[in-house]
Design an enzyme around this catalytic site. Structure first.
Site, PDB file in Angstrom:
ATOM      1  N   GLU A  16      -1.307  -0.947 -29.327  1.00  0.00           N
ATOM      2  CA  GLU A  16      -1.455  -1.656 -30.604  1.00  0.00           C
ATOM      3  C   GLU A  16      -2.925  -1.614 -31.022  1.00  0.00           C
ATOM      4  O   GLU A  16      -3.805  -2.030 -30.268  1.00  0.00           O
ATOM      5  CB  GLU A  16      -1.008  -3.115 -30.458  1.00  0.00           C
ATOM      6  CG  GLU A  16      -1.083  -3.879 -31.777  1.00  0.00           C
ATOM      7  CD  GLU A  16      -0.795  -5.373 -31.639  1.00  0.00           C
ATOM      8  OE1 GLU A  16      -1.450  -6.039 -30.816  1.00  0.00           O
ATOM      9  OE2 GLU A  16       0.083  -5.875 -32.358  1.00  0.00           O
ATOM     10  N   CYS A  47       1.508  -8.247 -37.349  1.00  0.00           N
ATOM     11  CA  CYS A  47       2.212  -7.902 -36.109  1.00  0.00           C
ATOM     12  C   CYS A  47       3.393  -6.985 -36.371  1.00  0.00           C
ATOM     13  O   CYS A  47       3.745  -6.164 -35.539  1.00  0.00           O
ATOM     14  CB  CYS A  47       2.699  -9.166 -35.432  1.00  0.00           C
ATOM     15  SG  CYS A  47       3.761 -10.160 -36.499  1.00  0.00           S
ATOM     16  N   GLU A  63       5.423 -15.128 -29.551  1.00  0.00           N
ATOM     17  CA  GLU A  63       5.528 -14.032 -30.527  1.00  0.00           C
ATOM     18  C   GLU A  63       4.283 -13.177 -30.357  1.00  0.00           C
ATOM     19  O   GLU A  63       3.174 -13.611 -30.667  1.00  0.00           O
ATOM     20  CB  GLU A  63       5.644 -14.595 -31.939  1.00  0.00           C
ATOM     21  CG  GLU A  63       6.991 -15.282 -32.131  1.00  0.00           C
ATOM     22  CD  GLU A  63       7.145 -16.029 -33.436  1.00  0.00           C
ATOM     23  OE1 GLU A  63       6.208 -16.007 -34.258  1.00  0.00           O
ATOM     24  OE2 GLU A  63       8.200 -16.637 -33.624  1.00  0.00           O
ATOM     25  N   LYS A 107      -3.911 -25.562 -32.225  1.00  0.00           N
ATOM     26  CA  LYS A 107      -5.196 -24.907 -31.942  1.00  0.00           C
ATOM     27  C   LYS A 107      -5.200 -23.619 -32.754  1.00  0.00           C
ATOM     28  O   LYS A 107      -4.648 -22.599 -32.350  1.00  0.00           O
ATOM     29  CB  LYS A 107      -5.294 -24.601 -30.443  1.00  0.00           C
ATOM     30  CG  LYS A 107      -6.702 -24.596 -29.893  1.00  0.00           C
ATOM     31  CD  LYS A 107      -7.610 -23.536 -30.462  1.00  0.00           C
ATOM     32  CE  LYS A 107      -7.398 -22.164 -29.885  1.00  0.00           C
ATOM     33  NZ  LYS A 107      -8.134 -21.117 -30.625  1.00  0.00           N
TER      34      LYS A 107
HETATM   35  P1  NAD Z   1      -5.183 -13.614 -29.659  1.00  0.00           P
HETATM   36  O1  NAD Z   1      -4.138 -13.537 -28.615  1.00  0.00           O
HETATM   37  O2  NAD Z   1      -6.519 -13.071 -29.362  1.00  0.00           O
HETATM   38  O3  NAD Z   1      -5.442 -15.132 -30.079  1.00  0.00           O
HETATM   39  C1  NAD Z   1      -4.396 -15.953 -30.577  1.00  0.00           C
HETATM   40  C2  NAD Z   1      -4.740 -17.395 -30.288  1.00  0.00           C
HETATM   41  O4  NAD Z   1      -4.740 -17.602 -28.887  1.00  0.00           O
HETATM   42  C3  NAD Z   1      -6.112 -17.830 -30.793  1.00  0.00           C
HETATM   43  O5  NAD Z   1      -5.994 -19.142 -31.301  1.00  0.00           O
HETATM   44  C4  NAD Z   1      -6.952 -17.808 -29.527  1.00  0.00           C
HETATM   45  O6  NAD Z   1      -8.050 -18.679 -29.565  1.00  0.00           O
HETATM   46  C5  NAD Z   1      -5.931 -18.270 -28.509  1.00  0.00           C
HETATM   47  N1  NAD Z   1      -6.213 -17.893 -27.131  1.00  0.00           N
HETATM   48  C6  NAD Z   1      -6.832 -16.784 -26.667  1.00  0.00           C
HETATM   49  N2  NAD Z   1      -6.866 -16.806 -25.318  1.00  0.00           N
HETATM   50  C7  NAD Z   1      -6.261 -17.956 -24.919  1.00  0.00           C
HETATM   51  C8  NAD Z   1      -5.992 -18.553 -23.653  1.00  0.00           C
HETATM   52  N3  NAD Z   1      -6.325 -17.969 -22.512  1.00  0.00           N
HETATM   53  N4  NAD Z   1      -5.345 -19.743 -23.636  1.00  0.00           N
HETATM   54  C9  NAD Z   1      -4.975 -20.351 -24.771  1.00  0.00           C
HETATM   55  N5  NAD Z   1      -5.220 -19.842 -25.997  1.00  0.00           N
HETATM   56  C10 NAD Z   1      -5.839 -18.649 -26.074  1.00  0.00           C
HETATM   57  O7  NAD Z   1      -4.543 -12.947 -30.952  1.00  0.00           O
HETATM   58  P2  NAD Z   1      -5.243 -12.681 -32.342  1.00  0.00           P
HETATM   59  O8  NAD Z   1      -6.258 -11.612 -32.127  1.00  0.00           O
HETATM   60  O9  NAD Z   1      -5.651 -13.978 -32.931  1.00  0.00           O
HETATM   61  O10 NAD Z   1      -4.028 -12.112 -33.221  1.00  0.00           O
HETATM   62  C11 NAD Z   1      -3.645 -10.770 -33.225  1.00  0.00           C
HETATM   63  C12 NAD Z   1      -2.518 -10.527 -32.252  1.00  0.00           C
HETATM   64  O11 NAD Z   1      -1.441 -11.398 -32.557  1.00  0.00           O
HETATM   65  C13 NAD Z   1      -1.934  -9.141 -32.352  1.00  0.00           C
HETATM   66  O12 NAD Z   1      -1.657  -8.667 -31.064  1.00  0.00           O
HETATM   67  C14 NAD Z   1      -0.636  -9.340 -33.126  1.00  0.00           C
HETATM   68  O13 NAD Z   1       0.348  -8.361 -32.908  1.00  0.00           O
HETATM   69  C15 NAD Z   1      -0.218 -10.677 -32.618  1.00  0.00           C
HETATM   70  N6  NAD Z   1       0.688 -11.328 -33.577  1.00  0.00           N
HETATM   71  C16 NAD Z   1       2.016 -11.421 -33.259  1.00  0.00           C
HETATM   72  C17 NAD Z   1       2.909 -11.987 -34.172  1.00  0.00           C
HETATM   73  C18 NAD Z   1       4.384 -12.079 -33.890  1.00  0.00           C
HETATM   74  O14 NAD Z   1       5.044 -12.816 -34.597  1.00  0.00           O
HETATM   75  N7  NAD Z   1       4.912 -11.376 -32.906  1.00  0.00           N
HETATM   76  C19 NAD Z   1       2.432 -12.468 -35.382  1.00  0.00           C
HETATM   77  C20 NAD Z   1       1.074 -12.358 -35.668  1.00  0.00           C
HETATM   78  C21 NAD Z   1       0.202 -11.793 -34.737  1.00  0.00           C
HETATM   79  O1  6OD Z   2       7.960 -13.681 -41.663  1.00  0.00           O
HETATM   80  C1  6OD Z   2       7.582 -14.570 -40.923  1.00  0.00           C
HETATM   81  O2  6OD Z   2       8.013 -15.697 -40.959  1.00  0.00           O
HETATM   82  C2  6OD Z   2       6.566 -14.268 -39.926  1.00  0.00           C
HETATM   83  N1  6OD Z   2       6.490 -15.122 -38.881  1.00  0.00           N
HETATM   84  C3  6OD Z   2       5.756 -13.228 -40.087  1.00  0.00           C
HETATM   85  C4  6OD Z   2       4.823 -12.784 -39.134  1.00  0.00           C
HETATM   86  C5  6OD Z   2       3.848 -11.940 -39.460  1.00  0.00           C
HETATM   87  C6  6OD Z   2       2.930 -11.448 -38.452  1.00  0.00           C
HETATM   88  O3  6OD Z   2       1.838 -11.011 -38.655  1.00  0.00           O
END
Ligand code: NAD
Ligand code: 6OD
Length: 486
Positions: free
Chosen positions: A390, A288, A254, A178
């Site tokens: 954040e 992230c 993550e 998804k």
């Molecule tokens: P988000 O949590 O809003 O959405 C991520 C995904 O989850 C989307 O596909 C969304 O449709 C889905 N989603 C939302 N609510 C849901 C629910 N209740 N049930 C199931 N699915 C649901 O995140 P975003 O805005 O797309 O991405 C940004 C965030 O992601 C930031 O907080 C960033 O730090 C984090 N992030 C973390 C990492 C990591 O590796 N730690 C990497 C990239 C992004």
């Molecule tokens: O380096 C990676 O493999 C990884 N998962 C990066 C994540 C980036 C987040 O925005």
């Protein structure tokens, strides 16, 4: 106008829900695609296809053959790099450079590296003594976990989705993906390439839609899903944990970060500025692992602030079709409103705005896009929301410090624990301060540099579990111990 359909059981099809939503370009605010939204019946079909594929040719395929197929998939992605790049940059507004040099090649590598690793992984054997002297043979067996629900974000859509799908398939699972509602294109396109190289139908399925009340929530609640791997916001992780509680599915999360960078006076200042420019502004701060808090040792504070300001002001804003652009828009109007609310709050709280703080005016189509000024603040206390929450935008707060102990305490004083960056030329200090950081990924004199075989993930509110290398293989397999009395 492009239409993104669902990819279920090896074929593209319309959503049975009959519902579609718009995908808006971050670069110019125009509708660029219509997307089919998967609801209950579509999600059930995708999960059923994935479950059936486990029992079909995929489930029966020898490991070496499966891994060879994934190697061919990686080559096929490389061969279509231009198509993936175009799909990704139009959805996200990313610069072509970032998509071409990082996102798409890393996406292909996610299949190649995990297939290679899996091919060379064996089980473990423990011989055990028994009172009758004949002993027992203990064999640790690994089998696929089953149907994996992959929920991915929009900030690096192809890289982060394949980062889960690669190891999941290498381990013999099937997936229902998804993607974020903001970035439907590359997951959809990958279906074509799966078919092209002969991945059996039902192994890779894509359902489009939103989170709550839509495809995301329905997928995480589905009783036939055996494991959920999620990348996104911490708050969403909490919601998914509740949704997935029934049936006790294994989860790998993550999540968000509020990552510090520490600049010591003994750093190489050119290197420190280069690292900070990337870690604060790459992908318009929507990473992230990005830095939103910078701590600078007092003797070099003014120099660092002045040089980072000059770097930020030299960035050229534009979408993928703007010549010379070095920084893109934010993903959506909604996200820009969120980031701007922090820009306003910083001013209210009395921050010194070193640069930026608003919305740029271009006098062209970019004015309808979701651009925002790269922003640097100083002068706020450590308990300010600007320093604690954040923001996920092209901005950072810079704080001076005097001692190593003081800066370690400030860097670790956060609910998050994803990454930390240290700039120093003193090797002992690099070891000492690096080991003191409460974060899953710690860089010295670099950022976003990582061998895919190493662990990836965060502590505290930044995640649950680790993926990468053997850690991915651990999450995507079930272990059994087979004990044979000799
Ligand atoms: P988000 O949590 O809003 O959405 C991520 C995904 O989850 C989307 O596909 C969304 O449709 C889905 N989603 C939302 N609510 C849901 C629910 N209740 N049930 C199931 N699915 C649901 O995140 P975003 O805005 O797309 O991405 C940004 C965030 O992601 C930031 O907080 C960033 O730090 C984090 N992030 C973390 C990492 C990591 O590796 N730690 C990497 C990239 C992004
Ligand atoms: O380096 C990676 O493999 C990884 N998962 C990066 C994540 C980036 C987040 O925005």
């Amino acid at each position: 106008m492009i239409t993104h359909r669902l990819f279920i059981d090896g074929a593209y099809r319309d959503a049975k829900s009959g519902q579609l939503f718009d995908k808006i370009s971050p670069s110019n605010g125009q509708v660029i695609a219509r997307v089919h939204e998967a609801l209950a019946e579509d999600v059930a079909d995708a999960v059923a296809a994935a479950a059936a594929a486990l029992k079909g040719p995929w489930g029966k395929m020898p490991k070496a053959e499966r891994c060879d197929l994934l190697m061919r998939l990686a080559d096929a992605i490389d061969a279509r790099r231009a198509d993936f790049m175009e799909a990704e940059v139009q959805d996200t507004g990313h610069t072509r450079h970032f998509a071409e040099k990082v996102e798409i090649p890393r996406g292909a590598a996610n299949f190649r590296i995990f297939a290679e690793m899996m091919k060379n992984t064996g089980g473990e054997y423990f011989h055990m003594d028994t009172p009758d002297g004949r002993g027992a043979a203990n064999l640790e067996l690994h089998r696929p976990k089953g149907v994996i629900g992959v929920i991915s974000p929009w900030n690096a859509p192809f890289l982060l989705m394949t980062w889960k799908v690669g190891p999941a398939l290498a381990c013999g699972n099937t997936v229902v993906v998804k993607p974020s509602e903001e970035s439907p294109a590359t997951a959809t396109l990958l279906g074509e390439v799966m078919n092209e190289v002969g991945i059996p139908k039902g192994v890779y399925n894509v359902i489009q839609g939103f989170g709550p009340g839509s495809a995301g929530e329905l997928l995480t609640q589905h009783p036939r899903v055996d494991g959920i791997t999620f990348t996104g916001e911490t708050r969403t992780g909490e919601a998914i944990m509740k949704q997935a509680a029934r049936g006790l599915r294994d989860v790998s999360f993550e999540l968000g970060g509020k990552n510090p960078a520490i600049v010591f006076a003994d750093c190489d200042m050119d290197k420190a500025i280069e690292v900070a420019m990337r870690s604060v502004f790459a992908n318009t701060g929507q990473v992230c692992l990005g830095t939103e808090r910078i701590y600078v040792e007092r003797p070099v504070f003014d120099t660092f602030v002045a040089r980072l300001k000059a770097g930020a002001e030299a960035l050229v804003q534009g979408g993928p079709d703007t010549p010379g652009a070095t920084i893109g828009p934010l993903i959506s109007d909604e996200h820009r409103r969120k980031v701007l609310s922090y820009y306003a709050k910083a001013r209210e709280l009395g921050a010194t705005v070193v640069t930026g703080g608003g919305v740029p005016q271009f006098g062209d189509a970019r004015d309808q896009g979701f651009f925002i000024e790269p922003t640097i603040w100083t002068g706020l206390p450590e308990d300010s929301p600007i320093v604690r929450e954040e923001i996920f935008g092209p901005c950072c707060h810079i704080q001076p410090f005097d001692t190593e102990d003081e800066v370690i305490a400030m860097a670790n004083d956060t609910q998050y624990g994803l990454s930390a960056t240290i700039l120093t030329e003193n090797l002992s200090r690099a070891h000492r301060v690096g080991a003191a950081m409460e974060a899953g990924l710690i860089w010295v004199n670099s950022w976003f540099l990582r061998d895919l075989r190493t662990s990836f993930g965060g502590s505290k509110s930044s995640g649950i579990g680790r993926e990468g290398g053997v850690h991915s293989l651990e999450f995507y397999t079930e272990r059994s111990n087979l004990c044979i009395k000799l």
